[in-house]
Design a protein around this motif. Structure first.
Motif, short mmCIF file in Angstrom:
data_model
loop_
_atom_site.label_atom_id
_atom_site.label_comp_id
_atom_site.label_asym_id
_atom_site.label_seq_id
_atom_site.Cartn_x
_atom_site.Cartn_y
_atom_site.Cartn_z
N ILE A 129 -34.31 -47.19 15.79
CA ILE A 129 -35.28 -46.70 14.80
C ILE A 129 -35.49 -45.20 14.97
CG2 ILE A 129 -37.66 -46.85 13.99
CD1 ILE A 129 -37.55 -49.84 14.77
N ARG A 130 -35.65 -44.75 16.22
CA ARG A 130 -35.85 -43.31 16.47
C ARG A 130 -34.72 -42.48 15.92
NH1 ARG A 130 -35.63 -43.72 22.29
NH2 ARG A 130 -34.44 -41.81 22.11
N LEU A 131 -33.50 -42.88 16.23
CA LEU A 131 -32.33 -42.08 15.82
C LEU A 131 -32.15 -42.07 14.30
CD1 LEU A 131 -29.80 -42.97 18.65
CD2 LEU A 131 -31.30 -40.97 18.46
N MET A 132 -32.34 -43.23 13.65
CA MET A 132 -32.18 -43.28 12.20
C MET A 132 -33.29 -42.51 11.50
SD MET A 132 -29.40 -44.71 11.50
CE MET A 132 -28.75 -44.03 13.01
N LEU A 133 -34.51 -42.61 12.01
CA LEU A 133 -35.61 -41.86 11.41
C LEU A 133 -35.39 -40.36 11.57
CD1 LEU A 133 -38.27 -41.98 9.90
CD2 LEU A 133 -39.44 -42.31 12.09
N ALA A 134 -34.91 -39.94 12.72
CA ALA A 134 -34.60 -38.53 12.94
C ALA A 134 -33.50 -38.06 11.99
CB ALA A 134 -34.17 -38.30 14.39
N VAL A 191 -39.88 -30.61 13.20
CA VAL A 191 -39.94 -30.77 14.66
C VAL A 191 -39.82 -32.23 15.10
CG1 VAL A 191 -41.42 -30.45 16.70
CG2 VAL A 191 -41.26 -28.65 14.98
N THR A 192 -40.42 -33.15 14.34
CA THR A 192 -40.41 -34.54 14.81
C THR A 192 -39.01 -35.14 14.97
OG1 THR A 192 -40.83 -35.39 12.57
CG2 THR A 192 -42.74 -35.06 14.01
N ARG A 198 -45.01 -42.15 20.22
CA ARG A 198 -46.18 -42.75 19.58
C ARG A 198 -46.93 -41.70 18.74
NH1 ARG A 198 -47.69 -47.86 21.71
NH2 ARG A 198 -46.38 -48.43 23.48
N VAL A 199 -47.04 -40.49 19.24
CA VAL A 199 -47.69 -39.41 18.49
C VAL A 199 -46.88 -39.10 17.23
CG1 VAL A 199 -48.40 -36.98 18.54
CG2 VAL A 199 -48.76 -38.44 20.55
N VAL A 200 -45.57 -39.05 17.36
CA VAL A 200 -44.70 -38.84 16.20
C VAL A 200 -44.92 -39.96 15.18
CG1 VAL A 200 -42.31 -38.79 15.41
CG2 VAL A 200 -42.97 -37.50 17.45
N GLY A 201 -45.05 -41.19 15.66
CA GLY A 201 -45.30 -42.32 14.77
C GLY A 201 -46.57 -42.13 13.95
N VAL A 202 -47.62 -41.65 14.60
CA VAL A 202 -48.88 -41.38 13.89
C VAL A 202 -48.68 -40.28 12.85
CG1 VAL A 202 -51.22 -40.47 14.14
CG2 VAL A 202 -50.37 -42.16 15.77
N LEU A 203 -48.08 -39.17 13.27
CA LEU A 203 -47.91 -38.03 12.36
C LEU A 203 -47.07 -38.37 11.15
CD1 LEU A 203 -47.34 -35.17 14.97
CD2 LEU A 203 -49.39 -35.58 13.60
N ALA A 223 -43.10 -47.73 7.65
CA ALA A 223 -42.87 -48.91 8.49
C ALA A 223 -42.12 -48.54 9.78
CB ALA A 223 -42.08 -49.96 7.71
N MET A 224 -41.14 -47.68 9.68
CA MET A 224 -40.41 -47.24 10.87
C MET A 224 -41.33 -46.48 11.82
SD MET A 224 -36.86 -45.99 9.08
CE MET A 224 -35.89 -45.70 10.56
N ALA A 225 -42.15 -45.60 11.27
CA ALA A 225 -43.06 -44.80 12.09
C ALA A 225 -44.11 -45.67 12.76
CB ALA A 225 -43.72 -43.73 11.23
N VAL A 226 -44.67 -46.63 12.04
CA VAL A 226 -45.66 -47.53 12.64
C VAL A 226 -45.01 -48.40 13.71
CG1 VAL A 226 -47.19 -49.50 12.17
CG2 VAL A 226 -47.21 -47.50 10.66
N SER A 227 -43.78 -48.81 13.48
CA SER A 227 -43.05 -49.57 14.49
C SER A 227 -42.92 -48.78 15.79
CB SER A 227 -41.66 -49.94 13.96
OG SER A 227 -40.90 -50.58 14.95
N LEU A 228 -42.61 -47.50 15.68
CA LEU A 228 -42.51 -46.65 16.87
C LEU A 228 -43.87 -46.39 17.49
CD1 LEU A 228 -39.79 -44.14 15.67
CD2 LEU A 228 -39.54 -45.98 17.34
N LEU A 229 -44.89 -46.31 16.68
CA LEU A 229 -46.25 -46.18 17.21
C LEU A 229 -46.60 -47.39 18.07
CD1 LEU A 229 -49.18 -45.10 17.35
CD2 LEU A 229 -49.56 -46.16 15.12
N LEU A 230 -46.21 -48.57 17.63
CA LEU A 230 -46.52 -49.79 18.36
C LEU A 230 -45.64 -49.99 19.60
CD1 LEU A 230 -46.99 -52.20 15.32
CD2 LEU A 230 -48.77 -51.14 16.73
N SER A 231 -44.38 -49.60 19.51
CA SER A 231 -43.43 -49.90 20.60
C SER A 231 -43.25 -48.76 21.59
CB SER A 231 -42.06 -50.26 20.02
OG SER A 231 -41.46 -49.12 19.42
N GLY A 232 -43.43 -47.52 21.15
CA GLY A 232 -43.05 -46.39 21.98
C GLY A 232 -41.58 -46.11 21.80
N GLY A 233 -41.04 -45.24 22.64
CA GLY A 233 -39.69 -44.73 22.48
C GLY A 233 -38.56 -45.68 22.86
#
Length: 159
Positions: free
Chosen positions: A30-35, A82-83, A94-99, A138-148
């Protein structure tokens, strides 16, 4: 600043919840695809790459056409630029997920909800719907919940 300790005198990262994660692969994907999706949009806004207007043009559009405050406009550009780098590194995920979730919720509510859900595949709508933006949220909230997750700097910092 004094380091917090648990009863056995082990130092504890003061904001441990920010980097808390596990070693799973799903957050990595999720991190890599969102980036990958966010970076070109941020580069358009800040650098003028990929057919974008660059910082000056984007700021002019945000402040004069959309009537956003100057600092909020800068924040939007920086979040989108930056994110992706933080996501690739898995740093403060998690901070990136919030932003990102807040940014894209704002985008949905201010620009796309009036058009409807669906993208403008046939060119017969006055703009784009919000289905793409909802996936980003949805991707960002998923990362907020799971972390990196796996291969993240968050994982290393949490240890």
């Amino acid at each position: 600043m004094k380091t917090l300790t648990v009863p056995d005198e082990t130092p504890v990262f003061p904001l441990r919840w920010v980097v808390a994660t596990n070693d799973e692969a799903a957050p990595l994907v999720i991190r890599l695809m969102l980036a990958l999706v966010l970076f070109p949009h941020g580069a358009q806004k800040l650098l003028g790459w990929f057919g974008g207007y660059g910082f000056d043009g984007t700021m002019q559009y945000f402040t004069e056409t959309v009537n956003l405050p100057y600092l909020l406009s800068i924040g939007i550009i920086l979040i989108e630029f930056v994110t992706p780098f933080l996501l690739i590194a898995g740093l403060f995920t998690r901070v990136v997920g919030v932003l990102v979730s807040l940014l894209f919720t704002g985008i949905i509510l201010t620009a796309h909800v009036k058009v409807g859900f669906f993208m403008n595949w046939d060119g017969n709508q006055p703009g784009e719907g919000f289905e793409y933006h909802l996936l980003i949220v949805a991707m960002a909230v998923s990362l907020l919940l799971s972390g990196g997750g796996k291969l993240s700097l968050d994982n290393r910092l949490a240890k």
